[in-house]
Structure formats: structure tokens, C-alpha cells
Design a protein around this motif. Structure first.
Motif, short mmCIF file in Angstrom:
data_model
loop_
_atom_site.label_atom_id
_atom_site.label_comp_id
_atom_site.label_asym_id
_atom_site.label_seq_id
_atom_site.Cartn_x
_atom_site.Cartn_y
_atom_site.Cartn_z
N LYS A 16 -3.08 -9.66 10.78
CA LYS A 16 -3.33 -11.07 10.50
C LYS A 16 -2.17 -11.60 9.67
N GLU A 17 -1.95 -12.92 9.73
CA GLU A 17 -0.88 -13.52 8.95
C GLU A 17 -1.20 -13.52 7.46
N ILE A 18 -0.23 -13.14 6.65
CA ILE A 18 -0.33 -13.21 5.20
C ILE A 18 0.65 -14.28 4.74
N VAL A 19 0.13 -15.29 4.05
CA VAL A 19 0.95 -16.39 3.56
C VAL A 19 1.47 -16.04 2.16
N THR A 20 2.79 -16.05 2.00
CA THR A 20 3.38 -15.77 0.70
C THR A 20 3.75 -17.05 -0.03
N GLU A 21 3.94 -18.15 0.71
CA GLU A 21 4.26 -19.43 0.11
C GLU A 21 3.84 -20.54 1.06
N SER A 22 3.20 -21.59 0.52
CA SER A 22 2.85 -22.75 1.33
C SER A 22 3.08 -24.01 0.52
N TRP A 23 3.28 -25.12 1.23
CA TRP A 23 3.50 -26.39 0.57
C TRP A 23 2.92 -27.51 1.39
N ASP A 82 5.25 -19.83 4.69
CA ASP A 82 6.04 -18.65 5.01
C ASP A 82 5.20 -17.41 4.77
N GLY A 83 5.52 -16.33 5.45
CA GLY A 83 4.80 -15.08 5.25
C GLY A 83 5.18 -14.05 6.30
N PHE A 84 4.25 -13.14 6.58
CA PHE A 84 4.46 -12.06 7.54
C PHE A 84 3.11 -11.57 8.00
N ASN A 85 3.09 -10.65 8.95
CA ASN A 85 1.83 -10.10 9.45
C ASN A 85 1.47 -8.83 8.69
N CYS A 86 0.19 -8.68 8.39
CA CYS A 86 -0.33 -7.51 7.69
C CYS A 86 0.00 -6.25 8.49
N GLY A 87 0.42 -5.22 7.79
CA GLY A 87 0.75 -3.96 8.43
C GLY A 87 -0.46 -3.21 8.96
N GLN A 88 -1.67 -3.59 8.51
CA GLN A 88 -2.88 -2.89 8.96
C GLN A 88 -3.64 -3.68 10.03
N CYS A 89 -4.01 -4.93 9.73
CA CYS A 89 -4.82 -5.70 10.67
C CYS A 89 -4.01 -6.73 11.47
N ILE A 124 13.41 -10.22 2.97
CA ILE A 124 13.91 -10.33 4.35
C ILE A 124 12.78 -10.26 5.38
N ASP A 125 11.61 -9.74 5.01
CA ASP A 125 10.47 -9.63 5.91
C ASP A 125 9.73 -10.96 6.08
N VAL A 126 9.92 -11.90 5.17
CA VAL A 126 9.21 -13.18 5.19
C VAL A 126 9.87 -14.10 6.22
N LYS A 139 8.03 -6.47 -3.19
CA LYS A 139 6.91 -7.23 -3.72
C LYS A 139 5.65 -6.71 -3.04
N ARG A 140 4.50 -6.97 -3.66
CA ARG A 140 3.23 -6.52 -3.09
C ARG A 140 2.27 -7.70 -3.00
N ILE A 141 1.47 -7.68 -1.94
CA ILE A 141 0.45 -8.70 -1.76
C ILE A 141 -0.71 -8.05 -1.01
N THR A 142 -1.93 -8.45 -1.36
CA THR A 142 -3.12 -7.91 -0.73
C THR A 142 -3.58 -8.82 0.39
N CYS A 143 -3.87 -8.24 1.55
CA CYS A 143 -4.38 -9.00 2.70
C CYS A 143 -5.80 -9.45 2.39
#
Length: 64
Positions: free
Chosen positions: A57-64, A48-55, A29-31, A13-17
Motif C-alpha cells: 500500500k502507498e505510504i505518504v511521507t509528505e503531503s500538502w 510524496d511517498g513509496f509503497n510498503c515493503g510488506q503490503c 531516494i526511495d520517495v 528514515k523509518r515510518i510505520t505503515c
């Protein structure tokens, strides 16, 4: 013995920071859980999420 011979590209999957604009490609599996708690009414609150590979910072992929 298990041997990995590649990755199924359809699982990525792809997501923009929102902080630096980097496009991050990740697998489910990275989340990981970023936070858990309760909202004002006492209901569940989290994200839920992961840290940006560049900066990093936390990237949120799902919140509730």
C-alpha cells in the motif's frame, strides 16, 4: 569508476505503515511523487511517498 562500499546509517528514515503495521526503513531516494493536483481553492495539492515493503500500500511521507 564509482564503487559503493556501504550506506550511511544516519541517512535512513523509518515510518510505520498504517495499513499493516510494518516498520519501513527508507532513504530519501526511495520517495517519489504519489499524486499531484489542485485543491478546491485552486492551490497545489499533492503527496510524496513509496509503497510498503510488506503490503505494498502507498505510504505518504509528505503531503500538502
Amino acid at each position: 569508476m564509482v564503487k559503493v562500499v556501504g550506506q550511511d546509517e544516519s541517512q535512513f528514515k523509518r515510518i510505520t505503515c498504517k495499513h499493516c503495521g510494518a516498520i519501513n526503513e527508507y532513504l530519501p531516494i526511495d520517495v517519489r511523487p504519489l499524486w499531484r493536483g489542485r485543491d478546491y481553492s485552486g492551490g497545489d495539492d499533492g503527496g510524496d511517498g513509496f509503497n510498503c515493503g510488506q503490503c505494498h500500500k502507498e505510504i505518504v511521507t509528505e503531503s500538502w
